[in-house]
Design a protein around this motif. Structure first.
Motif, PDB file in Angstrom:
ATOM      1  N   VAL A 141     -56.839  52.823  -4.001  1.00 57.60           N
ATOM      2  CA  VAL A 141     -55.565  52.143  -3.768  1.00 57.60           C
ATOM      3  C   VAL A 141     -54.989  52.644  -2.453  1.00 57.60           C
ATOM      4  O   VAL A 141     -54.825  53.836  -2.256  1.00 57.60           O
ATOM      5  N   VAL A 142     -54.716  51.735  -1.531  1.00 59.59           N
ATOM      6  CA  VAL A 142     -54.001  52.051  -0.297  1.00 59.59           C
ATOM      7  C   VAL A 142     -52.776  51.162  -0.275  1.00 59.59           C
ATOM      8  O   VAL A 142     -52.889  49.942  -0.195  1.00 59.59           O
ATOM      9  N   ALA A 143     -51.615  51.752  -0.366  1.00 59.37           N
ATOM     10  CA  ALA A 143     -50.390  50.966  -0.400  1.00 59.37           C
ATOM     11  C   ALA A 143     -50.111  50.335   0.948  1.00 59.37           C
ATOM     12  O   ALA A 143     -50.343  50.950   1.987  1.00 59.37           O
ATOM     13  N   PRO A 144     -49.605  49.091   0.967  1.00 54.11           N
ATOM     14  CA  PRO A 144     -49.209  48.488   2.234  1.00 54.11           C
ATOM     15  C   PRO A 144     -48.013  49.243   2.801  1.00 54.11           C
ATOM     16  O   PRO A 144     -47.125  49.669   2.067  1.00 54.11           O
ATOM     17  N   VAL A 145     -48.011  49.414   4.106  1.00 58.85           N
ATOM     18  CA  VAL A 145     -46.928  50.119   4.776  1.00 58.85           C
ATOM     19  C   VAL A 145     -46.136  49.111   5.597  1.00 58.85           C
ATOM     20  O   VAL A 145     -46.694  48.440   6.464  1.00 58.85           O
ATOM     21  N   ALA A 146     -44.861  48.994   5.304  1.00 63.12           N
ATOM     22  CA  ALA A 146     -44.022  48.064   6.061  1.00 63.12           C
ATOM     23  C   ALA A 146     -43.813  48.618   7.463  1.00 63.12           C
ATOM     24  O   ALA A 146     -43.451  49.774   7.636  1.00 63.12           O
ATOM     25  N   SER A 147     -44.093  47.792   8.453  1.00 63.68           N
ATOM     26  CA  SER A 147     -43.815  48.164   9.836  1.00 63.68           C
ATOM     27  C   SER A 147     -42.618  47.315  10.252  1.00 63.68           C
ATOM     28  O   SER A 147     -41.556  47.454   9.691  1.00 63.68           O
ATOM     29  N   ASN A 148     -42.811  46.424  11.178  1.00 67.20           N
ATOM     30  CA  ASN A 148     -41.759  45.473  11.520  1.00 67.20           C
ATOM     31  C   ASN A 148     -41.648  44.374  10.467  1.00 67.20           C
ATOM     32  O   ASN A 148     -40.659  43.665  10.406  1.00 67.20           O
ATOM     33  N   PHE A 149     -42.699  44.229   9.667  1.00 68.26           N
ATOM     34  CA  PHE A 149     -42.775  43.161   8.687  1.00 68.26           C
ATOM     35  C   PHE A 149     -43.171  43.728   7.331  1.00 68.26           C
ATOM     36  O   PHE A 149     -43.711  44.819   7.242  1.00 68.26           O
ATOM     37  N   THR A 150     -42.936  42.952   6.291  1.00 74.42           N
ATOM     38  CA  THR A 150     -43.387  43.300   4.954  1.00 74.42           C
ATOM     39  C   THR A 150     -44.498  42.336   4.584  1.00 74.42           C
ATOM     40  O   THR A 150     -44.286  41.116   4.588  1.00 74.42           O
ATOM     41  N   ALA A 177     -51.366  48.916  -6.609  1.00 74.52           N
ATOM     42  CA  ALA A 177     -51.339  49.986  -7.603  1.00 74.52           C
ATOM     43  C   ALA A 177     -52.521  49.800  -8.539  1.00 74.52           C
ATOM     44  O   ALA A 177     -53.223  48.794  -8.482  1.00 74.52           O
ATOM     45  N   ASN A 178     -52.735  50.762  -9.390  1.00 79.32           N
ATOM     46  CA  ASN A 178     -53.837  50.639 -10.341  1.00 79.32           C
ATOM     47  C   ASN A 178     -53.356  50.193 -11.712  1.00 79.32           C
ATOM     48  O   ASN A 178     -53.964  50.482 -12.720  1.00 79.32           O
TER      49      ASN A 178
END
Length: 178
Positions: A46-55, A71-72
């Motif tokens: 699992v690699v969570a998305p990281v919000a940068s300038n966008f979601t 998530a798992n």
């Protein structure tokens, strides 16, 4: 519309008082996820998305646009699949959004299916009752896709499909989607 995210309001031309709005609209690159279990979110990591300038967003199986989660568990998984254990979509969204363009994903995969179950149903190719039609509907719901991510083949290999027959079916599928 320019690339980005935000609120969007539309007014009726003949009656400007009539409006409708969406609070969270993404204009960027969209991807449908098709195939079988690994495309559903049944991977070990699992690699969570990281919000940068966008979601990063997704069109949930309930038909609602929402932030992409990873998530798992079923509730937090990319695909909201009962057998969810994680996927590569969080990591992929991070890499894609590093280019400065928001991304969205639409899950259309189904575990344990062979490639022939994605074949185009001629009389009604847009029917959401077929896997081909499910991807077709994802394209319509999103306003257009950048690509279809197709992660599939294990079932065909396990069932003894030859490489040549799989390649023929895959080329036919790609040509039909194109």
């Amino acid at each position: 519309l320019p690339t980005g995210q935000g609120a969007f309001e539309v007014r009726f031309g003949n009656s400007p008082a009539i409006t409708t709005a969406a609070n969270f609209v993404t204009v960027g690159d969209g991807f449908a996820s098709a195939g079988q279990s690994n495309a559903c979110g049944r991977a070990a990591g699992v690699v969570a998305p990281v919000a940068s300038n966008f979601t990063a967003t997704k069109l949930g199986r309930d038909g609602v646009w929402k932030p992409l989660t990873e998530a798992n568990t079923r509730a937090g998984s990319f695909d909201e699949d009962a057998s969810a254990r994680g996927s590569f979509y969080g990591a992929l969204s991070n890499r894609l959004q590093a280019r400065g363009v928001p991304v969205f994903f639409i899950p259309c995969a189904l575990g344990g299916v062979g490639i022939n179950e994605y074949a185009r149903y001629g009389p009604l190719p847009s029917s959401p009752a077929t896997l081909y039609g499910d991807v077709f509907q994802a394209h319509l719901a999103s306003g257009g896709l950048r690509a279809i991510i197709f992660y599939q083949g294990e079932t065909d290999a396990s069932n003894g499909s030859s490489q040549a027959s799989y390649a023929t079916a895959l080329n036919t599928l790609v040509n039909n989607w194109w």
